[in-house]
Write a protein that holds these residues in place. Structure first.
Motif, PDB file in Angstrom:
ATOM      1  N   SER A 285      86.841  74.126 -19.346  1.00 24.17           N
ATOM      2  CA  SER A 285      87.161  75.552 -19.284  1.00 24.17           C
ATOM      3  C   SER A 285      86.222  76.276 -18.333  1.00 24.17           C
ATOM      4  O   SER A 285      86.653  77.083 -17.501  1.00 24.17           O
ATOM      5  CB  SER A 285      87.076  76.172 -20.681  1.00 24.17           C
ATOM      6  N   GLU A 286      84.942  75.977 -18.438  1.00 20.08           N
ATOM      7  CA  GLU A 286      83.950  76.639 -17.580  1.00 20.08           C
ATOM      8  C   GLU A 286      84.118  76.228 -16.132  1.00 20.08           C
ATOM      9  O   GLU A 286      84.072  77.066 -15.222  1.00 20.08           O
ATOM     10  CB  GLU A 286      82.541  76.307 -18.082  1.00 20.08           C
ATOM     11  N   ALA A 287      84.338  74.933 -15.894  1.00 18.03           N
ATOM     12  CA  ALA A 287      84.513  74.446 -14.527  1.00 18.03           C
ATOM     13  C   ALA A 287      85.768  75.019 -13.871  1.00 18.03           C
ATOM     14  O   ALA A 287      85.804  75.223 -12.657  1.00 18.03           O
ATOM     15  CB  ALA A 287      84.573  72.919 -14.530  1.00 18.03           C
ATOM     16  N   ALA A 288      86.785  75.297 -14.673  1.00 21.39           N
ATOM     17  CA  ALA A 288      88.033  75.840 -14.134  1.00 21.39           C
ATOM     18  C   ALA A 288      87.901  77.297 -13.727  1.00 21.39           C
ATOM     19  O   ALA A 288      88.745  77.826 -12.992  1.00 21.39           O
ATOM     20  CB  ALA A 288      89.145  75.700 -15.170  1.00 21.39           C
ATOM     21  N   GLY A 289      86.840  77.960 -14.199  1.00 23.48           N
ATOM     22  CA  GLY A 289      86.651  79.365 -13.866  1.00 23.48           C
ATOM     23  C   GLY A 289      87.081  80.314 -14.963  1.00 23.48           C
ATOM     24  O   GLY A 289      87.130  81.531 -14.755  1.00 23.48           O
ATOM     25  N   LEU A 290      87.396  79.762 -16.155  1.00 21.57           N
ATOM     26  CA  LEU A 290      87.728  80.626 -17.283  1.00 21.57           C
ATOM     27  C   LEU A 290      86.463  81.245 -17.863  1.00 21.57           C
ATOM     28  O   LEU A 290      85.386  80.660 -17.785  1.00 21.57           O
ATOM     29  CB  LEU A 290      88.445  79.833 -18.379  1.00 21.57           C
ATOM     30  N   ARG A 291      86.622  82.437 -18.443  1.00 14.32           N
ATOM     31  CA  ARG A 291      85.514  83.080 -19.154  1.00 14.32           C
ATOM     32  C   ARG A 291      86.059  83.809 -20.375  1.00 14.32           C
ATOM     33  O   ARG A 291      87.125  84.431 -20.294  1.00 14.32           O
ATOM     34  CB  ARG A 291      84.778  84.082 -18.261  1.00 14.32           C
ATOM     35  N   PRO A 292      85.347  83.766 -21.491  1.00 12.98           N
ATOM     36  CA  PRO A 292      85.803  84.524 -22.658  1.00 12.98           C
ATOM     37  C   PRO A 292      85.864  86.018 -22.342  1.00 12.98           C
ATOM     38  O   PRO A 292      84.925  86.581 -21.765  1.00 12.98           O
ATOM     39  CB  PRO A 292      84.739  84.218 -23.721  1.00 12.98           C
TER      40      PRO A 292
END
Length: 436
Positions: A285-292
């Motif tokens: 998730s983090e590597a894909a560029g997602l953020r909470p």
């Protein structure tokens, strides 16, 4: 200092000592990440069940409808769909959960789209569709349809353009046909699908799309591919006639499965939550560029200093070992959706100090141990994937998923929204969406 000013402004807006902050710019950024992984002509169905995973379904849906061009939403129950309609959402609203025949009058009155799982429900749907839905909700249906088409009243029935006739037809009696390929909890069997589609065709019930649910599209990819193969084979006769199909959820999109069909359903990724609770999922998730998009803040409503041997909270949940131990009392608890399981967790001060939660999380109160009486403002749930107090970390403490952790956040917690650098409550936010 900037974060402290923003958080203090949040307390004033919320008029409470704790609040959830939802960053709408982050939601848009997460959607861009999703769009990079789907087909060019693939539509997005935004999943906003469970109060938009705790983010506030009305505000999120109105925002996505107006600012992100989302034309279809998915909820879990008819009542969730009614809430969207009463909040002003005009787009299609699909009920992903299995509806009962008792809900048909409400579903029709508010122009919701049920998911068909059996012939019995479809036959009742057809009955209501054909008799005009004679019920106590019929007046609501007529009013909703009138409100929807009021921009077109300048046209007479005979002069109305063809697209208007199609639009009117598409909003009366439309359904999604679910196909069970292994989940077992929803959808008709592959063997029953021809009978379901024949009944729809015979009674001119518009089919929004054919769909299936994957069982485990994060880890068991072979099962997911087998489900997709069975689904596409079963729906091919109808797909060739132009009926749209959908199968992908967030996990299958990120695994490149069924991401180029007519629609995908996106939930957790839109909110920037890890695809599941595993470390690997957090890293992906983090590597894909997602953020909470969601974070939680609180300020102390009381600061106390105790002596050795004194205890704090229900059942003497924590007993001081030394004189001078200092505690901040935070006015939220499990009635706000902050689980009792989080009693071994931590919060972070705005200066970066990590403070342990001590004693029991009660219905309305959580206690943290602090090293200084000046430490009174805390980030309770962070908008990142940290191992201190992110939703993923809290989910591990509760032996559950990030999805359950954030969906449990109660509606009594004020929700504030951040967009273009400005923070506002839902009433101000809805006004800004229409005027900016």
């Amino acid at each position: 200092m900037a974060e402290e000013c923003e958080v203090m402004n949040g307390f004033r807006l919320a008029q409470r000592s704790c609040f959830l902050r939802i960053n709408l710019d982050t939601v848009l950024s997460n959607l861009d990440v999703v769009r990079q992984r789907i087909g060019h002509n693939t539509g997005i169905i935004a999943v906003v069940k469970g109060n938009a995973y705790g983010h506030g379904s009305v505000m999120l849906s109105r925002f996505l409808e107006l600012r992100a061009g989302i034309t279809c939403f998915a909820v879990g129950t008819a009542s969730e769909g009614v809430e969207l309609r009463e909040g002003g959402v005009k787009a299609d609203v699909i009920i992903l959960g299995v509806s009962s025949c008792f809900e048909i009058p409400t579903i029709r009155a508010h122009r919701l789209i049920p998911s068909i799982s059996c012939l019995k429900f479809l036959k009742e749907w057809v009955k209501h569709h054909n008799d005009g839905g004679h019920s106590s909700n019929n007046g609501v249906l007529k009013q909703n349809l009138f409100n929807m088409f009021i921009p077109y009243i300048i046209f007479s029935v005979f002069d109305a353009p063809p697209f208007l006739h199609d639009l009117i037809k598409s909003h009366v009696g439309k359904v999604v046909v679910g196909v069970d390929t292994g989940m077992r909890t929803s959808g008709c069997s592959i063997e029953d699908l021809p009978a379901v589609m024949q009944l729809c065709e015979r009674h001119e019930v518009p089919v929004h799309s054919l769909m299936t649910h994957f069982v485990d599209s994060w880890e068991d990819l072979q099962l997911t591919r087998d489900q997709l193969h069975a689904f596409l084979e079963a729906v091919q006769p109808y797909r060739s006639r132009g009926v749209p199909v959908q199968a992908a959820n967030t996990c299958s999109v990120f695994n490149g499965i069924a991401a180029e069909l007519d629609f995908i359903r996106v939930g957790v990724a839109m909110y920037g939550q890890p695809l599941d609770s595993s470390l690997a999922s957090v890293e992906v998730s983090e590597a894909a560029g997602l953020r909470p998009a969601l974070s939680m803040y609180a300020c102390a409503t009381k600061v106390i200093e105790l002596r050795a041997g004194q205890s704090i909270g229900y059942n003497r949940g924590y007993t001081c070992q030394h004189d001078g131990e200092t505690f901040a009392i935070l006015s939220f608890g499990f009635a706000d959706g902050f689980s009792r399981c989080f009693r071994t967790g931590h919060v972070r001060t705005l200066q970066g100090t990590i403070c342990p939660i001590v004693g029991r999380v009660s219905m309305d109160t959580t206690t943290v141990k602090i090293s200084s009486k000046s430490e009174t403002i805390f980030c309770v749930m962070s908008h990142d994937y940290s191992d201190v107090n992110s939703s993923a970390t809290l989910a591990k403490l509760g032996n559950t998923t990030t999805t359950e952790t954030i969906i449990r956040l109660s509606k009594r917690l004020p929700r504030l929204y951040l967009f273009n650098g400005q923070m506002f409550d839902i009433d101000t936010g809805l006004s800004k969406l229409f005027t900016d």
